[in-house]
Design an enzyme around this catalytic site. Structure first.
Site, PDB file in Angstrom:
ATOM      1  N   ASP A  30       1.051  -1.052  -0.318  1.00  0.00           N
ATOM      2  CA  ASP A  30      -0.366   0.146   0.056  1.00  0.00           C
ATOM      3  C   ASP A  30       0.844   1.485   0.209  1.00  0.00           C
ATOM      4  O   ASP A  30       2.066   1.838   0.391  1.00  0.00           O
ATOM      5  CB  ASP A  30      -0.851  -0.073   1.077  1.00  0.00           C
ATOM      6  CG  ASP A  30      -1.931   1.121   1.293  1.00  0.00           C
ATOM      7  OD1 ASP A  30      -3.422   0.433   0.870  1.00  0.00           O
ATOM      8  OD2 ASP A  30      -1.686   2.464   1.355  1.00  0.00           O
ATOM      9  N   ILE A  31       0.831   2.081  -0.933  1.00  0.00           N
ATOM     10  CA  ILE A  31       0.887   3.452  -1.315  1.00  0.00           C
ATOM     11  C   ILE A  31       1.207   4.393   0.007  1.00  0.00           C
ATOM     12  O   ILE A  31       2.261   5.034   0.278  1.00  0.00           O
ATOM     13  CB  ILE A  31       0.825   4.148  -1.799  1.00  0.00           C
ATOM     14  CG1 ILE A  31       1.781   5.055  -2.886  1.00  0.00           C
ATOM     15  CG2 ILE A  31      -0.864   5.089  -2.064  1.00  0.00           C
ATOM     16  CD1 ILE A  31       1.652   5.745  -4.025  1.00  0.00           C
ATOM     17  N   ASN A  86     -13.024  -3.388   2.079  1.00  0.00           N
ATOM     18  CA  ASN A  86     -14.394  -2.535   2.248  1.00  0.00           C
ATOM     19  C   ASN A  86     -14.594  -2.312   0.996  1.00  0.00           C
ATOM     20  O   ASN A  86     -14.215  -2.283   0.360  1.00  0.00           O
ATOM     21  CB  ASN A  86     -13.884  -0.847   2.790  1.00  0.00           C
ATOM     22  CG  ASN A  86     -12.543  -0.672   3.792  1.00  0.00           C
ATOM     23  OD1 ASN A  86     -13.265  -0.980   4.755  1.00  0.00           O
ATOM     24  ND2 ASN A  86     -11.680  -0.001   3.544  1.00  0.00           N
ATOM     25  N   GLN A  93     -14.877   2.615   1.717  1.00  0.00           N
ATOM     26  CA  GLN A  93     -14.172   2.440   0.546  1.00  0.00           C
ATOM     27  C   GLN A  93     -13.630   3.688  -0.259  1.00  0.00           C
ATOM     28  O   GLN A  93     -14.591   4.813  -0.603  1.00  0.00           O
ATOM     29  CB  GLN A  93     -14.552   1.609  -0.661  1.00  0.00           C
ATOM     30  CG  GLN A  93     -13.833   0.883  -0.989  1.00  0.00           C
ATOM     31  CD  GLN A  93     -14.629   0.221  -2.673  1.00  0.00           C
ATOM     32  OE1 GLN A  93     -15.821  -0.574  -2.252  1.00  0.00           O
ATOM     33  NE2 GLN A  93     -14.284  -0.433  -3.659  1.00  0.00           N
ATOM     34  N   HIS A  99     -10.023  -4.659  -3.736  1.00  0.00           N
ATOM     35  CA  HIS A  99      -9.207  -4.610  -3.118  1.00  0.00           C
ATOM     36  C   HIS A  99      -9.322  -5.475  -1.253  1.00  0.00           C
ATOM     37  O   HIS A  99     -10.261  -5.114  -0.790  1.00  0.00           O
ATOM     38  CB  HIS A  99      -8.185  -4.346  -3.060  1.00  0.00           C
ATOM     39  CG  HIS A  99      -8.578  -2.763  -2.282  1.00  0.00           C
ATOM     40  ND1 HIS A  99      -9.763  -1.583  -3.276  1.00  0.00           N
ATOM     41  CD2 HIS A  99      -8.151  -2.055  -1.089  1.00  0.00           C
ATOM     42  CE1 HIS A  99     -10.153  -1.089  -2.163  1.00  0.00           C
ATOM     43  NE2 HIS A  99      -9.344  -0.983  -1.280  1.00  0.00           N
ATOM     44  N   HIS A 101      -7.199  -5.737   2.033  1.00  0.00           N
ATOM     45  CA  HIS A 101      -5.678  -5.221   3.094  1.00  0.00           C
ATOM     46  C   HIS A 101      -5.433  -6.390   4.053  1.00  0.00           C
ATOM     47  O   HIS A 101      -6.117  -7.209   3.998  1.00  0.00           O
ATOM     48  CB  HIS A 101      -6.230  -3.742   4.156  1.00  0.00           C
ATOM     49  CG  HIS A 101      -6.420  -2.908   3.388  1.00  0.00           C
ATOM     50  ND1 HIS A 101      -6.237  -1.995   2.586  1.00  0.00           N
ATOM     51  CD2 HIS A 101      -8.040  -2.198   3.227  1.00  0.00           C
ATOM     52  CE1 HIS A 101      -6.504  -0.859   2.135  1.00  0.00           C
ATOM     53  NE2 HIS A 101      -8.230  -1.149   1.766  1.00  0.00           N
TER      54      HIS A 101
HETATM   55  P1  AMP Z   1      -9.667   1.293   0.850  1.00  0.00           P
HETATM   56  O1  AMP Z   1      -9.856   3.054   1.442  1.00  0.00           O
HETATM   57  O2  AMP Z   1     -10.273   0.463   1.100  1.00  0.00           O
HETATM   58  O3  AMP Z   1     -10.716   1.645  -0.653  1.00  0.00           O
HETATM   59  O4  AMP Z   1      -8.294   1.570   0.696  1.00  0.00           O
HETATM   60  C1  AMP Z   1      -7.692   1.993  -1.110  1.00  0.00           C
HETATM   61  C2  AMP Z   1      -5.457   1.748  -0.486  1.00  0.00           C
HETATM   62  O5  AMP Z   1      -5.365   1.846  -1.103  1.00  0.00           O
HETATM   63  C3  AMP Z   1      -5.959   2.917   0.789  1.00  0.00           C
HETATM   64  O6  AMP Z   1      -4.821   2.171   1.425  1.00  0.00           O
HETATM   65  C4  AMP Z   1      -4.361   3.138  -0.147  1.00  0.00           C
HETATM   66  O7  AMP Z   1      -3.616   3.617   0.272  1.00  0.00           O
HETATM   67  C5  AMP Z   1      -4.025   2.612  -1.661  1.00  0.00           C
HETATM   68  N1  AMP Z   1      -3.556   3.075  -2.255  1.00  0.00           N
HETATM   69  C6  AMP Z   1      -4.364   4.220  -3.052  1.00  0.00           C
HETATM   70  N2  AMP Z   1      -3.996   4.475  -4.240  1.00  0.00           N
HETATM   71  C7  AMP Z   1      -2.431   3.237  -4.140  1.00  0.00           C
HETATM   72  C8  AMP Z   1      -1.730   3.248  -5.232  1.00  0.00           C
HETATM   73  N3  AMP Z   1      -1.162   4.337  -6.513  1.00  0.00           N
HETATM   74  N4  AMP Z   1      -0.408   2.201  -5.151  1.00  0.00           N
HETATM   75  C9  AMP Z   1      -0.598   1.469  -4.276  1.00  0.00           C
HETATM   76  N5  AMP Z   1      -1.642   1.899  -3.198  1.00  0.00           N
HETATM   77  C10 AMP Z   1      -2.307   2.372  -3.674  1.00  0.00           C
END
Ligand code: AMP
Ligand code: ZN
Length: 137
Positions: A30-31, A86, A93, A99, A101
């Site tokens: 995760d970024i 989520n 979400q 995805h 986590h």
């Molecule tokens: P959610 O809130 O469950 O939709 O989680 C989205 C997740 O995606 C968050 O933890 C972000 O930090 C992660 N995220 C968003 N953009 C990227 C990206 N380009 N590369 C890796 N993780 C990302």
């Protein structure tokens, strides 16, 4: 989904810190990690959330979860792990491509993922369980 960033990452059009890949999924770091080693499993075929997922793909992606979780746990030496997913804005979400986590946790963590425990009125849980059970197809 041309505009979906997770489609592009999952299919390798955008580079990512990948820790596992096969024909159906890619797992990346995760970024903006909740903890070091926080990873997300992305499906390659776009589905916005779990409600759009067919049972076969669901079976495949969840069968990968234990081995990825174990690898992260071994490398990070964490004490536990939250595996969460989520679905929908109401559930937190933010990226509308399915995805899962993987969040490593340590006994020393001061912040926990949790909720305020509630309760049911007399007989309410049995009635609710029965109504939901009738909808399980
Ligand atoms: P959610 O809130 O469950 O939709 O989680 C989205 C997740 O995606 C968050 O933890 C972000 O930090 C992660 N995220 C968003 N953009 C990227 C990206 N380009 N590369 C890796 N993780 C990302
Ligand atoms: Zn997508």
């Amino acid at each position: 989904m041309d505009s979906c960033i997770f489609c592009k990452i999952a299919n390798g059009e955008i580079p990512s810190a990948t820790i596992y890949e096969d024909e159906e999924v890619r797992v990346i770091l995760d970024i903006a990690p909740a903890a070091k080693g926080h990873a997300i499993l992305l499906v390659k075929k776009h589905a916005a959330n779990l409600f759009e997922l067919d049972a076969q793909t669901a079976g495949k992606i969840f069968s990968i979860v234990p081995k990825v979780a174990t690898a992260i746990k071994e490398e990070l030496g964490c004490d536990g792990m939250n595996i969460l997913q989520n679905n929908g804005e109401a559930a937190g979400q933010t990226v509308f491509h399915l995805h899962i986590h993987f969040i490593p946790r340590w006994n020393s963590d001061t912040v926990n993922i949790g909720w305020k425990p509630g309760s049911y009125a007399e007989g309410e849980a049995a009635g609710l369980a029965e109504r939901i059970a009738q909808r399980v197809k």
